[in-house]
Design a protein around this motif. Structure first.
Motif, mmCIF file in Angstrom:
data_model
loop_
_atom_site.group_PDB
_atom_site.id
_atom_site.type_symbol
_atom_site.label_atom_id
_atom_site.label_comp_id
_atom_site.label_asym_id
_atom_site.label_seq_id
_atom_site.Cartn_x
_atom_site.Cartn_y
_atom_site.Cartn_z
ATOM 1 N N GLY A 162 -67.845 2.310 -62.177
ATOM 2 C CA GLY A 162 -68.203 2.743 -60.847
ATOM 3 C C GLY A 162 -67.851 1.742 -59.768
ATOM 4 N N GLY A 163 -67.367 0.559 -60.115
ATOM 5 C CA GLY A 163 -67.037 -0.454 -59.124
ATOM 6 C C GLY A 163 -65.575 -0.838 -59.185
ATOM 7 N N THR A 164 -65.276 -1.999 -58.617
ATOM 8 C CA THR A 164 -63.900 -2.493 -58.624
ATOM 9 C C THR A 164 -63.833 -3.739 -59.484
ATOM 10 O OG1 THR A 164 -64.314 -3.846 -56.666
ATOM 11 C CG2 THR A 164 -63.502 -1.613 -56.311
ATOM 12 N N GLN A 165 -62.697 -4.020 -60.094
ATOM 13 C CA GLN A 165 -62.438 -5.275 -60.775
ATOM 14 C C GLN A 165 -61.064 -5.762 -60.507
ATOM 15 O OE1 GLN A 165 -61.372 -3.614 -64.809
ATOM 16 N NE2 GLN A 165 -63.567 -3.762 -64.947
ATOM 17 N N ARG A 166 -60.720 -7.071 -61.038
ATOM 18 C CA ARG A 166 -59.438 -7.681 -60.743
ATOM 19 C C ARG A 166 -58.292 -6.862 -61.305
ATOM 20 N NH1 ARG A 166 -60.104 -14.102 -62.093
ATOM 21 N NH2 ARG A 166 -61.376 -14.667 -60.310
ATOM 22 N N GLU A 167 -57.130 -7.046 -60.706
ATOM 23 C CA GLU A 167 -55.927 -6.417 -61.233
ATOM 24 C C GLU A 167 -55.634 -6.986 -62.608
ATOM 25 O OE1 GLU A 167 -51.230 -5.853 -60.003
ATOM 26 O OE2 GLU A 167 -52.576 -7.091 -58.803
ATOM 27 N N HIS A 168 -55.192 -6.117 -63.518
ATOM 28 C CA HIS A 168 -54.973 -6.537 -64.896
ATOM 29 C C HIS A 168 -53.808 -7.536 -64.969
ATOM 30 C CE1 HIS A 168 -57.634 -3.361 -66.492
ATOM 31 N NE2 HIS A 168 -57.216 -2.695 -65.449
ATOM 32 N N PRO A 169 -53.949 -8.561 -65.813
ATOM 33 C CA PRO A 169 -52.870 -9.544 -65.941
ATOM 34 C C PRO A 169 -51.762 -9.093 -66.883
ATOM 35 C CG PRO A 169 -54.718 -10.203 -67.291
ATOM 36 C CD PRO A 169 -55.147 -8.959 -66.562
ATOM 37 N N PHE A 170 -51.764 -7.810 -67.273
ATOM 38 C CA PHE A 170 -50.752 -7.287 -68.184
ATOM 39 C C PHE A 170 -50.070 -6.069 -67.573
ATOM 40 C CE2 PHE A 170 -54.180 -9.130 -70.712
ATOM 41 C CZ PHE A 170 -53.484 -10.071 -71.444
ATOM 42 N N ILE A 171 -48.906 -5.722 -68.111
ATOM 43 C CA ILE A 171 -48.216 -4.502 -67.738
ATOM 44 C C ILE A 171 -47.881 -3.745 -69.012
ATOM 45 C CG2 ILE A 171 -47.227 -5.442 -65.604
ATOM 46 C CD1 ILE A 171 -44.607 -5.847 -67.088
ATOM 47 N N VAL A 172 -47.700 -2.435 -68.867
ATOM 48 C CA VAL A 172 -47.389 -1.600 -70.023
ATOM 49 C C VAL A 172 -45.949 -1.857 -70.449
ATOM 50 C CG1 VAL A 172 -47.228 0.758 -70.908
ATOM 51 C CG2 VAL A 172 -49.020 0.154 -69.272
ATOM 52 N N THR A 173 -45.768 -2.225 -71.698
ATOM 53 C CA THR A 173 -44.438 -2.468 -72.246
ATOM 54 C C THR A 173 -44.290 -1.735 -73.568
ATOM 55 O OG1 THR A 173 -45.248 -4.481 -73.334
ATOM 56 C CG2 THR A 173 -44.182 -4.736 -71.184
ATOM 57 N N GLU A 174 -43.065 -1.414 -73.923
ATOM 58 C CA GLU A 174 -42.787 -0.786 -75.208
ATOM 59 C C GLU A 174 -42.864 -1.837 -76.317
ATOM 60 O OE1 GLU A 174 -39.110 1.256 -75.162
ATOM 61 O OE2 GLU A 174 -39.586 2.487 -73.411
ATOM 62 N N PRO A 175 -43.018 -1.398 -77.556
ATOM 63 C CA PRO A 175 -43.048 -2.359 -78.666
ATOM 64 C C PRO A 175 -41.767 -3.193 -78.714
ATOM 65 C CG PRO A 175 -43.797 -0.207 -79.400
ATOM 66 C CD PRO A 175 -43.290 -0.012 -78.004
ATOM 67 N N GLY A 176 -41.927 -4.495 -78.808
ATOM 68 C CA GLY A 176 -40.788 -5.396 -78.849
ATOM 69 C C GLY A 176 -40.247 -5.794 -77.495
ATOM 70 N N GLU A 177 -40.769 -5.214 -76.425
ATOM 71 C CA GLU A 177 -40.292 -5.531 -75.070
ATOM 72 C C GLU A 177 -41.090 -6.695 -74.511
ATOM 73 O OE1 GLU A 177 -40.002 -3.513 -70.593
ATOM 74 O OE2 GLU A 177 -40.940 -2.435 -72.263
ATOM 75 N N VAL A 178 -40.392 -7.670 -73.952
ATOM 76 C CA VAL A 178 -41.038 -8.827 -73.337
ATOM 77 C C VAL A 178 -41.114 -8.605 -71.838
ATOM 78 C CG1 VAL A 178 -40.937 -11.317 -73.000
ATOM 79 C CG2 VAL A 178 -40.162 -10.319 -75.156
ATOM 80 N N ALA A 179 -42.302 -8.789 -71.286
ATOM 81 C CA ALA A 179 -42.495 -8.555 -69.858
ATOM 82 C C ALA A 179 -41.792 -9.617 -69.033
ATOM 83 C CB ALA A 179 -43.985 -8.541 -69.535
#
Length: 339
Positions: A162-179
């Motif tokens: 119901g509230g706000t939190q920090r932006e996630h330190p991760f991004i969606v990546t495919e298996p084996g993909e390096v961000a």
């Protein structure tokens, strides 16, 4: 000829008509007062301290005096808190320069933040060197985990917070993909859980040697040990936040990978992907009598983690809905009285 008149004419001269000798430039430079060191040191000559302290309220003059004492960013990072206190005391005594209270805290805060960043970089390098990712060389230039305060965003609908939190330190990546960039990929996220398991084993070994009770799950004791070991990027809030995502990865990696690819193609953020990981887990629990705790406890990699409260609540709610539907179907249609 009057010798007196000749002598007077011979030695008579007007000093106003003769050019006065001017001192050389070197003489002028020697006679000029020496400028204060703080103005003589240019920003690029501060050994990186100006940029290092820029966001922590440290005055330029203070940074210049620290440089004059012979300290650099590298030497400050290697110093203990007691040594930093001695350095700041020397700064006040030698130069009679009064440090502001905020500067004393700011110096230590800047050093702690830089140490965390370096630790994150080192952990990432170790992970990349041990993995078979094809883009590992490109990722070596990435920065560490983005833990600094950033713009907050609302969680996806149904988060329950119901509230706000920090932006996630991760991004969606495919298996084996390096961000790329400042954030990390999901392979790295799952790797952190494997690191937690290693730290738990180390804590267990230490407890056995001391004759103390051994923890069987990742507790605060493990997180404290990880921090002392230099892995401050492993913390309880972050690891608890994504533990159900890791559970899906362990229980059904194929479904987990399919979900990752789909959300990557749609450009979804990690918060949305995180919420979507609940549904497949509830489906897995439905096939095993809704006992999500037993599912965790019998899995070799999940048994060390506590079941997230929200996951347990979702399983309980779905079990109640399924029971209600079964009861309604068994009762059959309501038939009115016949006349």
């Amino acid at each position: 000829m009057d010798p007196d008149g000749f002598s007077a004419g011979l030695f008579k001269w007007d000093p106003r008509g003769v050019a006065q000798p001017q001192p050389s430039n070197r003489l002028l430079e020697a006679m000029a007062p020496a400028p204060s060191l703080v103005y003589a040191i240019r920003p690029r000559e501060l050994g990186g301290l100006e940029e290092f302290f820029q966001a922590y309220g440290i005055r330029y003059y203070t940074a210049a005096k620290i440089v004059e004492l012979g300290f650099t960013v590298s030497t400050l990072l290697d110093m203990k808190d007691e040594e930093l206190d001695e350095m700041m005391t020397s700064l006040s005594q030698i130069f009679r320069w009064d440090l502001l209270v905020g500067e004393r805290y700011g110096i230590k805060a800047a050093i702690r933040a830089e140490r965390r960043r370096l630790e994150d970089d080192e952990s990432r390098r170790r992970y990349l060197l041990s993995s078979d990712a094809t883009n590992a060389l490109d990722a070596l230039s990435q920065e560490g985990l983005s833990e600094e305060p950033v713009q907050q965003e609302k969680e996806a609908a149904g988060s329950g917070g119901g509230g706000t939190q920090r932006e996630h330190p991760f991004i969606v990546t495919e298996p084996g993909e390096v961000a790329r960039g400042k954030k990390n990929g999901l392979d790295y996220l799952f790797h952190l859980y494997e690191q937690c398991r290693d730290f738990l084993i180390q804590v267990q070994n230490i407890s056995k040697e001391r004759g103390e009770k051994c923890p069987t799950k990742v507790t605060n004791q493990v997180f404290r040990y990880a921090k002392k070991a230099g892995a401050s990027y492993i913390n309880k809030p972050k690891m608890r936040h994504y533990v159900h995502c890791y559970a899906l990865h362990c229980l059904d990696e194929e479904v987990s990978n399919t979900l990752r690819r789909a959300f990557k193609e749609r450009g979804e953020n990690v918060g949305t992907w995180r919420q979507a990981c609940y549904k497949p887990l509830v489906a897995i629990a439905a096939l095993q009598g809704w006992d999500i705790d037993a599912i965790f406890n019998t899995h070799p990699r999940l048994s060390i983690w506590y079941v997230p409260t929200k996951l347990r609540q979702l399983c309980h709610a779905e079990r109640s809905n399924a029971s209600a539907s079964t009861s309604s179907a068994a009762a059959g249609p309501i038939v009115g009285p016949s006349f």
